[in-house]
Design an enzyme around this catalytic site. Structure first.
Site, PDB file in Angstrom:
ATOM      1  N   LYS A 477       0.867  -1.172   0.000  1.00  0.00           N
ATOM      2  CA  LYS A 477       0.000   0.000   0.000  1.00  0.00           C
ATOM      3  C   LYS A 477       0.909   1.229   0.000  1.00  0.00           C
ATOM      4  O   LYS A 477       1.590   1.506   0.980  1.00  0.00           O
ATOM      5  CB  LYS A 477      -0.926   0.008   1.219  1.00  0.00           C
ATOM      6  CG  LYS A 477      -1.849   1.225   1.267  1.00  0.00           C
ATOM      7  CD  LYS A 477      -2.749   1.182   2.500  1.00  0.00           C
ATOM      8  CE  LYS A 477      -3.645   2.419   2.570  1.00  0.00           C
ATOM      9  NZ  LYS A 477      -4.483   2.417   3.794  1.00  0.00           N
ATOM     10  N   TRP A 478       0.904   1.969  -1.104  1.00  0.00           N
ATOM     11  CA  TRP A 478       1.799   3.110  -1.322  1.00  0.00           C
ATOM     12  C   TRP A 478       1.015   4.383  -1.017  1.00  0.00           C
ATOM     13  O   TRP A 478       0.169   4.805  -1.781  1.00  0.00           O
ATOM     14  CB  TRP A 478       2.274   3.090  -2.770  1.00  0.00           C
ATOM     15  CG  TRP A 478       3.265   4.130  -3.188  1.00  0.00           C
ATOM     16  CD1 TRP A 478       3.166   5.482  -3.045  1.00  0.00           C
ATOM     17  CD2 TRP A 478       4.509   3.903  -3.873  1.00  0.00           C
ATOM     18  NE1 TRP A 478       4.252   6.101  -3.586  1.00  0.00           N
ATOM     19  CE2 TRP A 478       5.100   5.158  -4.103  1.00  0.00           C
ATOM     20  CE3 TRP A 478       5.160   2.761  -4.324  1.00  0.00           C
ATOM     21  CZ2 TRP A 478       6.326   5.293  -4.766  1.00  0.00           C
ATOM     22  CZ3 TRP A 478       6.376   2.899  -4.979  1.00  0.00           C
ATOM     23  CH2 TRP A 478       6.953   4.152  -5.192  1.00  0.00           C
ATOM     24  N   ASP A 479       1.327   4.997   0.101  1.00  0.00           N
ATOM     25  CA  ASP A 479       0.552   6.150   0.572  1.00  0.00           C
ATOM     26  C   ASP A 479       1.287   7.450   0.266  1.00  0.00           C
ATOM     27  O   ASP A 479       2.485   7.465  -0.045  1.00  0.00           O
ATOM     28  CB  ASP A 479       0.293   6.034   2.073  1.00  0.00           C
ATOM     29  CG  ASP A 479      -1.034   6.648   2.489  1.00  0.00           C
ATOM     30  OD1 ASP A 479      -1.577   7.481   1.726  1.00  0.00           O
ATOM     31  OD2 ASP A 479      -1.531   6.307   3.572  1.00  0.00           O
ATOM     32  N   ASN A 481       0.521  11.261   2.046  1.00  0.00           N
ATOM     33  CA  ASN A 481      -0.459  11.866   2.947  1.00  0.00           C
ATOM     34  C   ASN A 481      -0.449  13.384   3.024  1.00  0.00           C
ATOM     35  O   ASN A 481      -0.996  13.949   3.968  1.00  0.00           O
ATOM     36  CB  ASN A 481      -0.296  11.287   4.353  1.00  0.00           C
ATOM     37  CG  ASN A 481      -1.089  10.018   4.529  1.00  0.00           C
ATOM     38  OD1 ASN A 481      -2.277   9.972   4.263  1.00  0.00           O
ATOM     39  ND2 ASN A 481      -0.416   8.960   4.955  1.00  0.00           N
ATOM     40  N   ASP A 549     -10.329   7.512   2.661  1.00  0.00           N
ATOM     41  CA  ASP A 549     -10.111   7.097   4.049  1.00  0.00           C
ATOM     42  C   ASP A 549     -11.420   6.986   4.817  1.00  0.00           C
ATOM     43  O   ASP A 549     -11.437   6.479   5.938  1.00  0.00           O
ATOM     44  CB  ASP A 549      -9.189   8.092   4.762  1.00  0.00           C
ATOM     45  CG  ASP A 549      -7.727   7.906   4.379  1.00  0.00           C
ATOM     46  OD1 ASP A 549      -7.396   6.846   3.805  1.00  0.00           O
ATOM     47  OD2 ASP A 549      -6.921   8.808   4.655  1.00  0.00           O
TER      48      ASP A 549
END
Length: 785
Positions: A477-479, A481, A549
């Site tokens: 999972k490449w976030d 933010n 989210d």
């Protein structure tokens, strides 16, 4: 298919559409038509579509003495430029060394190529068949610049893509202030432009704006494609619906600042542009260099938004998503984030993983907090070594334990970011996007690494490669933010700071390309504070994206439905989370949370250790059911049916197997209306000549939903919210209503629909009454006989 008529008219045809333009005697490209398929385009038809010009219109500018009837301001064009009388928003804006802004790009040649040219820097569509790549070359004789307009025709998906390239053949340096990807000029107005805007946890709110006069702009200036404005938009005739009306769908294969603009001029013509946002953009183009604009995607439907969406869905599945996971069933995952946030250890995680295996989870994902000294979001980004306090046996050991349980292992990363409180920042403070000696405005206590620098990209490739090789990792999972602030790269000279946003995206693509080629077995999921970077550029590398989210199913129903206008269900994921929901504190049933998440890539994000035995069994049954119909839900044809009955707004969806042998239906009610017992479900996309069985997916009802009303039907008194009521609810379950028909034609299911069991209205309840109250949903199964 691409055809040429009289060497002046170019027709681009798909299965159901035709796109038409011609070369004027002046050398400009006049747009003639984009609409339903024309079975045969002739010179007469092209002449009929062309605007008729005989004399000067008022105080418009005549292009030249040799072309006294050409006035660019009111001519539908394939591209617009400044300086020769076209006062609409330009397709291209160039500043020459002498300060002049006038451009005059005229037709030089056309080529039909057997396949799409490779791209050096930007991702794009692929899998083009036959001679379906048209290149039109325009030349500015005064400036010695060439402009290439590229057209890619995807016949089966009814999609046409466009892109552009500017080549500086001169010995002078020019400054490029904008280069768009596509332009569409329509000869009338009164269209409606549909956009999808929002913010963190509030993505994809639909807005319909009438285009009557002036300009309407949808754009991003966050450094990403942005949750504030998704690059997918629609332009529709008034009164267009899911099933009726002419509409255009537009998207951009790009993950940075984008720009979609519709302008109605003084002559009632609509002018549309899409490409890199010109705000904050400036590119210094040296002699003999080339600048490439991102690829834009266009489709048209005269049968409403549903067909437009089907075009886009098929195109993305076949010509954007690529690699080993292109058509693989996506695993059901459990993510650790909302179970423990940062407060976990190895024992807690393994306990959660064992429960996950028991209910049928296929992929266990360890989210934020596993690295460096990461106990909150103020430190350790950039330090991608294992937190030994939380995982004393290391990441390899933990991943192997997950594999021993029979699940795949996934990991969360945020490689583009760094905290000031990190070893990486202390060693390389110059590796971030920041203005030297100036206070920096941060988001979530983190800064962006400067991906305009090759050495930073090289570092990230090595660190991520070492990480991915250090443990049995099956999913990433490449976030990302935060958005970009103080957009400045110390590695670029002052005259090139306008290139920072775009160079960052180019560096990101380079990094993603390297890692996905090196680790093709890993399932990568894009994420950017939810849907802050949900676009076709990311999908060229990562086959799925975390949509938001916000896991509240009522919010998610709207978010997922609005994504579905431009994106297939197979590219966005949805999780069943806790109730009350962590983002809204809304309480919803486990059933509703699952039903909504079913119409996406299904996952769970809650602490299974805290669930009751009955709830765990319900989760197990949900996952078993989903796996049975996963292929339909992830690869089928998706239809929306917005129904408004008796002033009651509901969601209604249908997902149909590609061979029309099976379909899954869905309804969701947000707020109940009193004494409104009747509801009809209408399917979509079935074979009208086939017969189908129809039934709702069985479920049980909790007696606590009736509150103290239950006391009117039993000999003893049970106090609401008491221990007695809770215990009774564990042993006494009410069977939900059953809607079942052995054989109905696809035609009757679509055109007449099913009048479902009556809803509870306060006057009685039995096995033939639906408890369809606030936030209730239903799933329906239709199977061809």
């Amino acid at each position: 298919m691409i055809t040429t008529i009289n060497e002046r008219v170019y027709a681009l045809s798909t299965k159901t559409t035709t796109y038409l333009f011609e070369v004027l005697p002046s050398g400009h490209l006049e747009h003639l038509y984009y609409g339903p398929l024309l079975p045969q385009v002739t010179s007469d038809e092209a002449l009929a579509f062309a605007q008729k010009r005989a004399c000067e219109c008022g105080n418009t500018i005549i292009y030249s003495d040799d072309d006294p009837d050409v006035m660019l301001e009111n001519t539908p064009l394939e591209m617009s430029a400044e300086g020769k009388g076209d006062i609409r928003e330009p397709f291209i804006e160039v500043i020459h060394e002498n300060g002049s802004r006038t451009s005059d790009f005229l037709f030089q040649k056309a080529e039909i190529l057997a396949k799409k040219d490779p791209y050096d820097t930007l991702p794009g569509s692929y899998g083009l068949a036959g001679n379906n790549h048209l290149v039109i070359t325009l030349k500015d004789q005064q400036a010695d610049l060439r402009l290439e307009l590229h057209y890619y025709v995807y016949e089966d998906e009814d999609v046409i893509c466009r892109s552009s390239r500017l080549i500086n053949d001169s010995d002078e340096t020019v400054t490029l202030n904008r280069l768009m990807s596509t332009q569409l000029d329509l000869t009338n107005n009164d269209y409606v432009m549909t956009s999808f805007t929002g913010s963190w946890s509030n993505e994809m709110n639909r807005h319909d704006t009438s285009l009557l006069a002036g300009k309407h702009e949808i754009s991003s200036f966050t450094g990403t494609s942005s949750s504030r404005a998704n690059p997918f938009v629609m332009i529709s005739e008034k009164n267009t619906s899911e099933d009726y009306g002419s509409c255009y769908g537009m998207n951009l294969i790009y993950s940075g600042n984008h720009y979609e603009m519709a302008e109605v001029n003084a002559y009632g013509q609509t002018h549309f542009l899409s490409g890199i946002n010109p705000r904050g953009f400036q590119w210094v183009l040296e002699p003999h260099e080339t600048f490439e604009a991102p690829e834009a995607v266009m489709t048209y439907s005269h049968e409403g938004w549903s067909v437009l969406s089907l075009h886009m869905h098929a195109f993305i599945r076949e010509h954007i998503v690529r690699g080993e996971w292109k058509h693989k069933p996506r695993p059901v995952l459990l993510n650790s984030w909302e179970a423990y946030y940062f407060q976990f250890n190895e024992h807690k995680l393994l306990s959660l993983a064992k429960k996950a295996k028991q209910v049928g989870i296929e992929l266990f994902v360890l989210d934020d907090g596993w690295f460096g000294h990461r106990d909150d979001d103020t430190s350790s980004l950039g330090d991608w070594f294992v937190n030994s306090k939380k995982l004393p046996h290391g990441l390899k050991y933990f991943g192997e334990k997950i594999h021993e349980l029979g699940m795949d292992f996934g990991l969360w990363i945020e490689p583009e970011m760094v905290n000031v409180k990190s070893t990486l920042y202390q060693e390389h403070p110059d590796w971030t996007l920041a203005i030297p000696h100036t206070p920096h405005s941060e988001g979530r206590h983190q800064r962006l690494l400067d991906l305009t620098r090759k050495d930073v990209v090289d570092h990230l490739e090595k660190v991520m490669s070492d990480l991915f090789s250090s443990a049995p990792i099956d999913y990433i999972k490449w976030d990302m933010n935060r958005i970009i602030s103080d957009a400045f790269s110390p590695s670029l000279e002052a005259s090139r700071q306008g290139e920072v946003f775009h160079r960052y995206v180019l560096g990101l693509y380079d990094l993603m390309h390297r890692l996905t080629v090196k680790f093709p077995h890993i399932l990568f999921e894009g994420c950017a504070a939810g849907g802050n970077r949900f676009d076709l550029g990311i999908l060229c590398f990562f086959p799925q994206i975390w949509a938001s989210d916000n896991t509240d199913p009522i919010c998610r129903a709207q978010i997922q439905e609005n994504y579905s206008y431009g994106y297939p269900l197979s590219v966005f994921s949805a999780h069943v989370s806790a109730s009350p929901n962590h983002q809204t504190l809304r309480q919803t049933s486990l059933k509703t949370r699952f039903d909504v998440a079913t119409f996406a890539i299904l996952g769970y994000e809650l602490n299974l250790n805290d669930l009751s035995k009955n709830a765990l069994e319900e989760v197990k049954q949900q996952i078993t059911w989903y796996k049975q119909y996963r292929t339909i839900l992830q690869e089928g044809h998706f239809y929306r049916t917005m129904q408004k009955q008796n002033d009651r707004q509901e969601y209604s969806w249908t997902c149909v197997a590609q061979d029309q042998s099976c379909a899954i239906g869905f309804t969701l009610q947000t707020l109940v209306h009193p004494h409104q017992p009747f509801h009809t479900y209408k399917a979509r996309g079935l074979d009208p000549m086939k017969c189908y069985s129809f039934q709702n997916v069985s479920h049980k009802e909790d007696i606590r939903r009736f509150g103290d009303l239950i006391n009117s039907q039993i000999p003893i008194h049970i106090k609401p919210d008491s221990l007695t009521q809770k215990v009774a609810s564990q042993f006494v379950k009410l069977e939900g209503e059953k809607d079942y028909y052995a054989s109905l034609s696809g035609a009757s299911l679509m055109y007449g629909g099913i009048c479902l069991k009556t809803s509870y209205t306060g006057t009685g309840y039995n096995e033939n009454v639906r408890l369809y109250q606030d936030f209730d949903s239903r799933l329906y199964l239709m199977k061809a006989l």
